[in-house]
Design a protein around this motif. Structure first.
Motif, PDB file in Angstrom:
ATOM      1  N   VAL A  88       0.865  -1.187   0.000  1.00 62.69           N
ATOM      2  CA  VAL A  88       0.000   0.000   0.000  1.00 62.69           C
ATOM      3  C   VAL A  88       0.898   1.232   0.000  1.00 62.69           C
ATOM      4  CG1 VAL A  88      -1.775   1.283   1.254  1.00 62.69           C
ATOM      5  CG2 VAL A  88      -1.794  -1.229   1.259  1.00 62.69           C
ATOM      6  N   GLN A  89       0.578   2.214  -0.840  1.00 62.55           N
ATOM      7  CA  GLN A  89       1.375   3.437  -0.901  1.00 62.55           C
ATOM      8  C   GLN A  89       0.468   4.663  -0.847  1.00 62.55           C
ATOM      9  OE1 GLN A  89       3.219   4.571  -4.616  1.00 62.55           O
ATOM     10  NE2 GLN A  89       4.983   5.459  -3.592  1.00 62.55           N
ATOM     11  N   VAL A  90       0.909   5.655  -0.085  1.00 60.37           N
ATOM     12  CA  VAL A  90       0.205   6.936   0.006  1.00 60.37           C
ATOM     13  C   VAL A  90       1.154   8.043  -0.456  1.00 60.37           C
ATOM     14  CG1 VAL A  90      -0.816   8.638   1.578  1.00 60.37           C
ATOM     15  CG2 VAL A  90      -1.330   6.197   1.859  1.00 60.37           C
ATOM     16  N   CYS A  91       0.678   8.930  -1.322  1.00 60.05           N
ATOM     17  CA  CYS A  91       1.447  10.079  -1.812  1.00 60.05           C
ATOM     18  C   CYS A  91       0.741  11.358  -1.379  1.00 60.05           C
ATOM     19  CB  CYS A  91       1.553  10.047  -3.338  1.00 60.05           C
ATOM     20  SG  CYS A  91       2.376   8.579  -4.004  1.00 60.05           S
ATOM     21  N   TYR A  92       1.526  12.344  -0.919  1.00 61.00           N
ATOM     22  CA  TYR A  92       0.914  13.576  -0.425  1.00 61.00           C
ATOM     23  C   TYR A  92       1.918  14.725  -0.459  1.00 61.00           C
ATOM     24  CZ  TYR A  92       3.545  12.754   3.911  1.00 61.00           C
ATOM     25  OH  TYR A  92       4.551  12.560   4.831  1.00 61.00           O
ATOM     26  N   GLY A  93       1.399  15.949  -0.485  1.00 63.20           N
ATOM     27  CA  GLY A  93       2.231  17.125  -0.312  1.00 63.20           C
ATOM     28  C   GLY A  93       2.327  17.446   1.167  1.00 63.20           C
ATOM     29  N   SER A  94       3.528  17.827   1.635  1.00 61.72           N
ATOM     30  CA  SER A  94       3.772  17.975   3.068  1.00 61.72           C
ATOM     31  C   SER A  94       4.064  19.424   3.444  1.00 61.72           C
ATOM     32  CB  SER A  94       4.945  17.071   3.476  1.00 61.72           C
ATOM     33  OG  SER A  94       5.237  17.213   4.836  1.00 61.72           O
TER      34      SER A  94
END
Length: 233
Positions: A88-94
């Motif tokens: 499972v992978q999550v991508c986001y701006g931080s």
């Protein structure tokens, strides 16, 4: 004593001395060799970890050129966890706090928030499962939230490759469901929004969201139905 045996004894004593000297030299060199190996392994391990992070982030969808990522105030980040059934992978701006009031301020209570910055926060499910109690098939989804002081509404959306805002009626038309996730207070201030997938079982993990003094844990599971308190809309 037979004179013919004397050279052989002298040769034996010399060979023994040479062998002892070689053994001593090897023993003395061993710690240095081990330390050199450790020094070499340290940077190698670091490079491997950095390369893994870069490779993970490189699989995240980005609007526009990746060459522009270095200029963003809120960097692209990702987190992943290997479970039974796949990764499972999550991508986001931080984004960073930078002295601002986040919860109830920059992130208002009762309003949809993209759970990050820039592109919509996305989650890749390698197999069928649940996100905050919402049943999904294998695929790529986006997440957004409606924060409150003690609990958040976590929404799973069917369109992932989009900019994070606006969360318009057209975007909401693709909502697949939502779950209620209780929030808690962190032990210390968290400057930068951080999302981390922490394994909780062979096929389950928590997506842990931390920013400012707020933390919430969103259950993610692969496989069959997952018992949870979250509701399906």
């Amino acid at each position: 004593m037979n004179s013919s045996t004397r050279p052989r004894r002298r040769e034996g004593r010399i060979a023994g001395a040479v062998t002892a000297a070689v053994a001593l030299a090897l023993a003395s060199a061993a710690p240095a060799v081990g330390q050199a190996a450790s020094r070499a392994a340290g940077p190698l391990a670091l490079r491997t970890a950095v390369q893994a992070d870069v490779q993970a982030a490189s699989s995240c969808w980005v609007r526009g050129s990746r060459a522009d990522l270095a200029n963003r105030a809120s960097p692209l980040d990702s987190t992943s966890v290997a479970l039974r059934g796949g990764t499972v992978q999550v991508c986001y701006g931080s984004p960073s706090r930078r002295g601002r009031t986040i919860m109830g301020g920059l992130v208002p209570y009762g309003s949809p928030w993209r759970l990050g910055a820039n592109e919509a926060t996305s989650i890749r499910m390698p197999a069928a499962g649940t996100i905050a109690g919402v049943a999904v098939q294998a695929g790529l989804y986006s997440l957004y939230a409606v924060p409150d002081s003690d609990a958040w509404k976590l929404v799973v959306n069917g369109t992932a490759r989009r900019w994070g805002i606006p969360i318009s009626d057209a975007v909401r038309a693709k909502d697949l469901g939502s779950g209620r996730v209780e929030s808690s207070r962190t032990d210390s201030m968290v400057e930068r929004l951080t999302l981390t997938l922490e394994k909780t079982g062979p096929a389950a993990a928590d997506l842990v969201v931390r920013w400012e003094r707020t933390e919430l844990r969103v259950p993610v599971a692969l496989g069959g139905a997952h018992d949870s308190k979250e509701s399906r809309r």
